[in-house]
Design a protein around this motif. Structure first.
Motif, PDB file in Angstrom:
ATOM      1  N   VAL A  23      19.659  -2.846   9.997  1.00 36.87           N
ATOM      2  CA  VAL A  23      18.700  -3.766  10.626  1.00 36.87           C
ATOM      3  C   VAL A  23      19.047  -3.968  12.099  1.00 36.87           C
ATOM      4  CG1 VAL A  23      17.819  -6.136  10.637  1.00 36.87           C
ATOM      5  CG2 VAL A  23      18.073  -4.899   8.473  1.00 36.87           C
ATOM      6  N   ARG A  24      20.329  -4.100  12.405  1.00 40.47           N
ATOM      7  CA  ARG A  24      20.721  -4.235  13.820  1.00 40.47           C
ATOM      8  C   ARG A  24      20.345  -2.988  14.612  1.00 40.47           C
ATOM      9  NH1 ARG A  24      25.490  -6.440  11.786  1.00 40.47           N
ATOM     10  NH2 ARG A  24      26.568  -4.490  12.164  1.00 40.47           N
ATOM     11  N   ALA A  25      20.514  -1.820  13.996  1.00 39.60           N
ATOM     12  CA  ALA A  25      20.247  -0.558  14.693  1.00 39.60           C
ATOM     13  C   ALA A  25      18.753  -0.244  14.804  1.00 39.60           C
ATOM     14  CB  ALA A  25      20.968   0.595  13.990  1.00 39.60           C
ATOM     15  N   HIS A  26      17.985  -0.594  13.781  1.00 37.70           N
ATOM     16  CA  HIS A  26      16.588  -0.159  13.731  1.00 37.70           C
ATOM     17  C   HIS A  26      15.579  -1.292  13.582  1.00 37.70           C
ATOM     18  CE1 HIS A  26      17.874   3.977  13.601  1.00 37.70           C
ATOM     19  NE2 HIS A  26      18.698   3.693  12.602  1.00 37.70           N
ATOM     20  N   GLY A  27      16.030  -2.505  13.478  1.00 33.85           N
ATOM     21  CA  GLY A  27      15.128  -3.634  13.283  1.00 33.85           C
ATOM     22  C   GLY A  27      14.111  -3.812  14.398  1.00 33.85           C
ATOM     23  N   ALA A  34       5.361  -3.196  13.443  1.00 25.56           N
ATOM     24  CA  ALA A  34       4.616  -4.283  12.803  1.00 25.56           C
ATOM     25  C   ALA A  34       3.751  -5.014  13.824  1.00 25.56           C
ATOM     26  CB  ALA A  34       5.577  -5.252  12.126  1.00 25.56           C
ATOM     27  N   ARG A  35       4.282  -5.200  15.010  1.00 21.64           N
ATOM     28  CA  ARG A  35       3.525  -5.906  16.064  1.00 21.64           C
ATOM     29  C   ARG A  35       2.295  -5.106  16.478  1.00 21.64           C
ATOM     30  NH1 ARG A  35       1.015  -9.577  17.763  1.00 21.64           N
ATOM     31  NH2 ARG A  35       1.403 -10.579  19.737  1.00 21.64           N
ATOM     32  N   ASP A  46       5.958 -11.261   9.343  1.00 22.39           N
ATOM     33  CA  ASP A  46       5.881 -11.135   7.885  1.00 22.39           C
ATOM     34  C   ASP A  46       5.899  -9.670   7.461  1.00 22.39           C
ATOM     35  OD1 ASP A  46       5.778 -13.884   7.614  1.00 22.39           O
ATOM     36  OD2 ASP A  46       3.607 -13.956   7.277  1.00 22.39           O
ATOM     37  N   LEU A  47       5.150  -8.837   8.166  1.00 22.38           N
ATOM     38  CA  LEU A  47       5.113  -7.407   7.844  1.00 22.38           C
ATOM     39  C   LEU A  47       6.491  -6.767   8.000  1.00 22.38           C
ATOM     40  CD1 LEU A  47       1.794  -6.364   9.620  1.00 22.38           C
ATOM     41  CD2 LEU A  47       2.234  -6.297   7.162  1.00 22.38           C
ATOM     42  N   ALA A  48       7.163  -7.082   9.084  1.00 22.77           N
ATOM     43  CA  ALA A  48       8.489  -6.517   9.332  1.00 22.77           C
ATOM     44  C   ALA A  48       9.479  -6.983   8.265  1.00 22.77           C
ATOM     45  CB  ALA A  48       8.977  -6.898  10.727  1.00 22.77           C
ATOM     46  N   ALA A  49       9.442  -8.267   7.947  1.00 25.78           N
ATOM     47  CA  ALA A  49      10.343  -8.801   6.928  1.00 25.78           C
ATOM     48  C   ALA A  49      10.075  -8.145   5.574  1.00 25.78           C
ATOM     49  CB  ALA A  49      10.195 -10.313   6.827  1.00 25.78           C
ATOM     50  N   GLU A  50       8.807  -7.972   5.228  1.00 19.79           N
ATOM     51  CA  GLU A  50       8.458  -7.343   3.953  1.00 19.79           C
ATOM     52  C   GLU A  50       8.926  -5.884   3.919  1.00 19.79           C
ATOM     53  OE1 GLU A  50       7.038  -6.941   0.109  1.00 19.79           O
ATOM     54  OE2 GLU A  50       7.322  -8.768   1.281  1.00 19.79           O
ATOM     55  N   ALA A  51       8.748  -5.173   5.004  1.00 22.55           N
ATOM     56  CA  ALA A  51       9.180  -3.769   5.064  1.00 22.55           C
ATOM     57  C   ALA A  51      10.699  -3.666   4.888  1.00 22.55           C
ATOM     58  CB  ALA A  51       8.755  -3.132   6.378  1.00 22.55           C
ATOM     59  N   LEU A  53      12.678  -5.896   3.466  1.00 15.33           N
ATOM     60  CA  LEU A  53      13.021  -6.320   2.116  1.00 15.33           C
ATOM     61  C   LEU A  53      12.768  -5.202   1.112  1.00 15.33           C
ATOM     62  CD1 LEU A  53      13.948  -8.507   0.169  1.00 15.33           C
ATOM     63  CD2 LEU A  53      11.579  -9.336   0.115  1.00 15.33           C
ATOM     64  N   ARG A  54      11.650  -4.512   1.252  1.00 18.81           N
ATOM     65  CA  ARG A  54      11.352  -3.392   0.352  1.00 18.81           C
ATOM     66  C   ARG A  54      12.378  -2.266   0.517  1.00 18.81           C
ATOM     67  NH1 ARG A  54       5.165  -2.430  -0.943  1.00 18.81           N
ATOM     68  NH2 ARG A  54       4.495  -4.603  -1.126  1.00 18.81           N
ATOM     69  N   ALA A  55      12.772  -2.022   1.735  1.00 13.67           N
ATOM     70  CA  ALA A  55      13.789  -0.993   1.972  1.00 13.67           C
ATOM     71  C   ALA A  55      15.109  -1.378   1.300  1.00 13.67           C
ATOM     72  CB  ALA A  55      13.987  -0.776   3.468  1.00 13.67           C
ATOM     73  N   TYR A  56      15.500  -2.624   1.431  1.00 11.38           N
ATOM     74  CA  TYR A  56      16.737  -3.090   0.812  1.00 11.38           C
ATOM     75  C   TYR A  56      16.669  -2.962  -0.706  1.00 11.38           C
ATOM     76  CZ  TYR A  56      20.549  -6.096  -0.639  1.00 11.38           C
ATOM     77  OH  TYR A  56      21.675  -6.570  -1.242  1.00 11.38           O
ATOM     78  N   ARG A  57      15.565  -3.393  -1.277  1.00  5.08           N
ATOM     79  CA  ARG A  57      15.411  -3.304  -2.734  1.00  5.08           C
ATOM     80  C   ARG A  57      15.447  -1.851  -3.204  1.00  5.08           C
ATOM     81  NH1 ARG A  57      10.706  -7.842  -3.354  1.00  5.08           N
ATOM     82  NH2 ARG A  57      12.083  -9.654  -3.396  1.00  5.08           N
ATOM     83  N   ALA A  58      14.822  -0.968  -2.445  1.00  5.43           N
ATOM     84  CA  ALA A  58      14.827   0.454  -2.806  1.00  5.43           C
ATOM     85  C   ALA A  58      16.247   1.016  -2.754  1.00  5.43           C
ATOM     86  CB  ALA A  58      13.905   1.241  -1.885  1.00  5.43           C
ATOM     87  N   LEU A  59      16.999   0.621  -1.741  1.00  2.00           N
ATOM     88  CA  LEU A  59      18.376   1.100  -1.633  1.00  2.00           C
ATOM     89  C   LEU A  59      19.256   0.586  -2.763  1.00  2.00           C
ATOM     90  CD1 LEU A  59      18.883   0.822   2.213  1.00  2.00           C
ATOM     91  CD2 LEU A  59      18.941   2.925   0.847  1.00  2.00           C
TER      92      LEU A  59
END
Length: 69
Positions: A23-27, A34-35, A46-51, A53-59
């Motif tokens: 997240v620090r590198a690519h956030g 998203a913007r 919201d879009l960025a946070a959801e993206a 979160l989905r990435a984290y869950r997938a990992l």
């Protein structure tokens, strides 16, 4: 900034800390995309946070042994 190999290693060793590094590198890129897709800053956040979160869950579901190849 960490390179992709360092980020991959960090994810394998400790998902939470590694994902924080991702997240620090690519956030900023995630937020910028998203913007561009939303006219409202709050919706873009919201879009960025959801993206992310989905990435984290997938990992979380990705087998660690597969990432060591």
């Amino acid at each position: 900034m960490a390179d992709d190999e360092q980020l991959r290693t960090a994810l394998v060793e400790d998902l939470d800390a590694g994902f924080e590094a991702v997240v620090r590198a690519h956030g900023d890129v995630v937020h910028a995309v998203a913007r561009r897709t939303s006219d409202r800053a709050a919706d873009a956040e919201d879009l960025a946070a959801e993206a992310l979160l989905r990435a984290y869950r997938a990992l979380r579901g990705y087998p660690r042994s597969a990432s060591r190849a």
